[in-house]
Enzyme design. Sequence first.
Site, PDB file in Angstrom:
ATOM      1  N   ASP A  59      -3.296   3.275  -5.810  1.00 21.19           N
ATOM      2  CA  ASP A  59      -3.392   4.056  -7.047  1.00 21.19           C
ATOM      3  C   ASP A  59      -3.478   3.182  -8.294  1.00 21.19           C
ATOM      4  OD1 ASP A  59      -3.177   6.351  -5.466  1.00 21.19           O
ATOM      5  OD2 ASP A  59      -0.999   6.259  -5.548  1.00 21.19           O
ATOM      6  N   LYS A  69      -8.690   2.113  -8.532  1.00 18.38           N
ATOM      7  CA  LYS A  69      -9.851   1.583  -7.812  1.00 18.38           C
ATOM      8  C   LYS A  69     -11.081   2.471  -7.992  1.00 18.38           C
ATOM      9  CE  LYS A  69      -7.413   1.739  -4.038  1.00 18.38           C
ATOM     10  NZ  LYS A  69      -6.073   2.028  -4.573  1.00 18.38           N
ATOM     11  N   GLY A 114      -6.776   8.696  -2.472  1.00 17.44           N
ATOM     12  CA  GLY A 114      -7.136   9.660  -3.502  1.00 17.44           C
ATOM     13  C   GLY A 114      -7.626   8.857  -4.683  1.00 17.44           C
ATOM     14  N   HIS A 115      -8.922   8.862  -4.911  1.00 18.78           N
ATOM     15  CA  HIS A 115      -9.511   8.046  -5.977  1.00 18.78           C
ATOM     16  C   HIS A 115     -10.054   8.973  -7.058  1.00 18.78           C
ATOM     17  CE1 HIS A 115     -10.269   4.613  -2.853  1.00 18.78           C
ATOM     18  NE2 HIS A 115      -9.008   4.900  -3.027  1.00 18.78           N
ATOM     19  N   GLN A 169      -5.991   2.331  -0.547  1.00 15.03           N
ATOM     20  CA  GLN A 169      -4.600   1.836  -0.574  1.00 15.03           C
ATOM     21  C   GLN A 169      -4.481   0.518  -1.362  1.00 15.03           C
ATOM     22  OE1 GLN A 169      -5.948   2.898   2.783  1.00 15.03           O
ATOM     23  NE2 GLN A 169      -5.487   4.811   1.789  1.00 15.03           N
TER      24      GLN A 169
HETATM   25  P1  GDP Z   1      -6.994   4.762  -7.010  1.00 14.98           P
HETATM   26  O1  GDP Z   1      -6.382   5.420  -5.819  1.00 14.98           O
HETATM   27  O2  GDP Z   1      -6.732   3.293  -7.050  1.00 14.98           O
HETATM   28  O3  GDP Z   1      -8.454   5.076  -7.161  1.00 14.98           O
HETATM   29  O4  GDP Z   1      -6.246   5.349  -8.278  1.00 14.98           O
HETATM   30  P2  GDP Z   1      -5.889   6.913  -8.563  1.00 14.98           P
HETATM   31  O5  GDP Z   1      -7.148   7.622  -8.925  1.00 14.98           O
HETATM   32  O6  GDP Z   1      -5.083   7.466  -7.441  1.00 14.98           O
HETATM   33  O7  GDP Z   1      -4.896   6.759  -9.770  1.00 14.98           O
HETATM   34  C1  GDP Z   1      -5.285   6.139 -10.953  1.00 14.98           C
HETATM   35  C2  GDP Z   1      -5.181   7.157 -12.112  1.00 14.98           C
HETATM   36  O8  GDP Z   1      -5.261   6.457 -13.323  1.00 14.98           O
HETATM   37  C3  GDP Z   1      -6.329   8.154 -12.143  1.00 14.98           C
HETATM   38  O9  GDP Z   1      -5.822   9.359 -12.650  1.00 14.98           O
HETATM   39  C4  GDP Z   1      -7.317   7.540 -13.124  1.00 14.98           C
HETATM   40  O10 GDP Z   1      -8.136   8.500 -13.766  1.00 14.98           O
HETATM   41  C5  GDP Z   1      -6.383   6.892 -14.105  1.00 14.98           C
HETATM   42  N1  GDP Z   1      -6.889   5.683 -14.743  1.00 14.98           N
HETATM   43  C6  GDP Z   1      -7.642   4.675 -14.228  1.00 14.98           C
HETATM   44  N2  GDP Z   1      -7.787   3.665 -15.118  1.00 14.98           N
HETATM   45  C7  GDP Z   1      -7.096   4.052 -16.233  1.00 14.98           C
HETATM   46  C8  GDP Z   1      -6.827   3.431 -17.494  1.00 14.98           C
HETATM   47  O11 GDP Z   1      -7.232   2.310 -17.770  1.00 14.98           O
HETATM   48  N3  GDP Z   1      -6.046   4.150 -18.376  1.00 14.98           N
HETATM   49  C9  GDP Z   1      -5.551   5.393 -18.082  1.00 14.98           C
HETATM   50  N4  GDP Z   1      -4.806   6.012 -18.998  1.00 14.98           N
HETATM   51  N5  GDP Z   1      -5.785   5.991 -16.907  1.00 14.98           N
HETATM   52  C10 GDP Z   1      -6.533   5.334 -15.988  1.00 14.98           C
HETATM   53  P1  IMO Z   2      -5.205   5.116  -2.657  1.00 19.26           P
HETATM   54  O1  IMO Z   2      -6.473   4.673  -1.970  1.00 19.26           O
HETATM   55  C1  IMO Z   2      -0.843   5.208  -2.557  1.00 19.26           C
HETATM   56  C2  IMO Z   2       1.046   5.419   1.401  1.00 19.26           C
HETATM   57  C3  IMO Z   2       1.767   6.694   1.793  1.00 19.26           C
HETATM   58  C4  IMO Z   2       2.841   6.118   2.697  1.00 19.26           C
HETATM   59  C5  IMO Z   2       2.114   4.994   3.424  1.00 19.26           C
HETATM   60  C6  IMO Z   2       1.597   5.371   4.809  1.00 19.26           C
HETATM   61  O2  IMO Z   2      -5.336   6.381  -3.423  1.00 19.26           O
HETATM   62  O3  IMO Z   2      -4.611   3.996  -3.425  1.00 19.26           O
HETATM   63  P2  IMO Z   2      -0.443   6.878   5.630  1.00 19.26           P
HETATM   64  O4  IMO Z   2      -0.719   8.336   5.438  1.00 19.26           O
HETATM   65  O5  IMO Z   2      -1.506   5.975   5.116  1.00 19.26           O
HETATM   66  O6  IMO Z   2      -0.051   6.545   7.042  1.00 19.26           O
HETATM   67  O7  IMO Z   2       0.890   6.596   4.742  1.00 19.26           O
HETATM   68  O8  IMO Z   2       1.013   4.630   2.589  1.00 19.26           O
HETATM   69  N1  IMO Z   2      -0.372   5.621   0.984  1.00 19.26           N
HETATM   70  C7  IMO Z   2      -0.794   5.506  -0.290  1.00 19.26           C
HETATM   71  N2  IMO Z   2      -0.110   5.285  -1.429  1.00 19.26           N
HETATM   72  N3  IMO Z   2      -2.190   5.321  -2.597  1.00 19.26           N
HETATM   73  C8  IMO Z   2      -2.890   5.517  -1.457  1.00 19.26           C
HETATM   74  O9  IMO Z   2      -4.243   5.499  -1.426  1.00 19.26           O
HETATM   75  C9  IMO Z   2      -2.197   5.658  -0.235  1.00 19.26           C
HETATM   76  N4  IMO Z   2      -2.571   5.874   1.053  1.00 19.26           N
HETATM   77  C10 IMO Z   2      -1.437   5.831   1.780  1.00 19.26           C
HETATM   78  O10 IMO Z   2       2.309   7.333   0.656  1.00 19.26           O
HETATM   79  O11 IMO Z   2       3.866   5.530   1.929  1.00 19.26           O
HETATM   80 MG    MG Z   3      -5.080   6.980  -5.348  1.00 17.12          MG
END
Ligand code: GDP
Ligand code: IMO
Ligand code: MG
Length: 427
Positions: free
Chosen positions: A13, A16, A40-41, A223
């Site tokens: 999170d 990415k 979840g991206h 991840q």
């Molecule tokens: P990922 O799993 O690495 O793709 O990240 P997620 O999408 O799960 O979580 C990142 C969150 O931060 C998302 O809601 C993005 O829209 C938000 N985000 C990404 N870059 C920035 C940033 O530079 N500033 C802010 N405020 N939000 C960001």
């Molecule tokens: P993105 O790509 C954050 C965590 C779960 C749990 C552990 C194992 O959005 O960064 P799993 O279901 O993979 O066997 O769970 O890994 N986990 C993540 N945490 N971002 C993710 O993906 C994750 N995918 C799995 O919360 O602790």
């Molecule tokens: Mg994510």
Amino acid sequence: MPALVLLGAQWGDEGKGKATDLLGGSVDYVVRYQGGNNAGHTVVVGDQKYALHLLPSGILSPGCTPVIGNGVVVDPSVLLSELSGLNERGVDTSKLLISGNAHIITPYNVTVDKVTERFLGKRKIGTTGRGIGPTYADKINRVGIRVQDLYDESILTQKVEAALDAKNQMLTKLYNRRAIAVEQVVGELLGYADKLAPYVSDTVLVLNQALEQDKVVLFEGGQGTLLDIDHGTYPFVTSSNPTAGGACTGAGVGPTKISRVIGILKAYTTRVGAGPFPTELFDEDGEALRRIGGERGVTTGRDRRCGWFDAVIARYATRVNGLTDFFLTKLDVLTGWEQIPVCVAYEIDGKRVEELPYSQTDFHHAKPVYEMLPGWSEDISKAKSFSDLPKNAQAYVKALEEMSGAPISAIGVGPGRTETIEINSFL
Ligand code: GDP
Ligand code: IMO
Ligand code: MG
């Protein structure tokens, strides 16, 4: 400039999806190489927000071919609903390629994920419940079902029988659940075959030919480094290799092809699920980071655990991934703090430790050693260049860069595509 890897440097999170999407307009292929719909991206384009789970974030860039590599685990029903959801919003998904060698998350893998977590009780991992671990376990145990098996009913039936033989014993005798019928699973999986057929291909050949023609290929990790099955905080990890080496095995591309490895690094730290987290905050600052950063899981809706930036982890990510660059995200979230603590080392049993301890027992006992950096109060979300940032924000970035061991080549100052400061070009 052939292949680049973009991966999470912390516990996932990090942003990415946004970073991949930003580069997607300039690359020919974006490839997921591990994980599945546990990811979840989030990608924000103009006023549109997309949550992607299985599809590479390059799917939103019209010129780019999205690829699901052999190292990914695919839940066909999730994939098809993600595709139709995007189609309804006018996104063309017809270029998608799926490796015939990718493994399928079957309904029984999802069941096993949920029941094993329940039986672990207090010791549970806090998985996403999407069947990720059991599917990779079947792969390693050589009883997995691959995408190509959907096109040979007799083989598929034999393989499902083999996989369910032991699982049904376990489900009925150990977990007190009903047995799962082979025909039911085979019937469901065959129902996906025609719908997936247009996308299934020899992605290893396609990607290597593309690289021979000097096309640009971007590998998008799911991840993060500390969730890696080998290099993360085992057993509180996911069941695949998000680290850079995973891109080679998960896509069938040799390490000599990779020229750049970009670590996505949040300006603070978050984690979802169980496991050690030295800089975790249980106070108002933690609440504020969660609120301002919108730190709620895209996949499971769980609140993310929040804490200050941890330079020990960043250094570790640089090392195990051979990072060439960092993309620092969410700097804007830190606006408003008078002072910002940054963890520069750990104290473990009274001793100062500069590097991540290999012993999980030590890591569980690690207490953060903080250095205080001066904060800023100006809105930075409109900053377009490094010099637009307030002096203290510049100093924060420079301090993180120095501690983390690789140049910070881009800075996120908001969720939108354009809310990014580019310092060194990635391409
Ligand atoms: P990922 O799993 O690495 O793709 O990240 P997620 O999408 O799960 O979580 C990142 C969150 O931060 C998302 O809601 C993005 O829209 C938000 N985000 C990404 N870059 C920035 C940033 O530079 N500033 C802010 N405020 N939000 C960001
Ligand atoms: P993105 O790509 C954050 C965590 C779960 C749990 C552990 C194992 O959005 O960064 P799993 O279901 O993979 O066997 O769970 O890994 N986990 C993540 N945490 N971002 C993710 O993906 C994750 N995918 C799995 O919360 O602790
Ligand atoms: Mg994510």
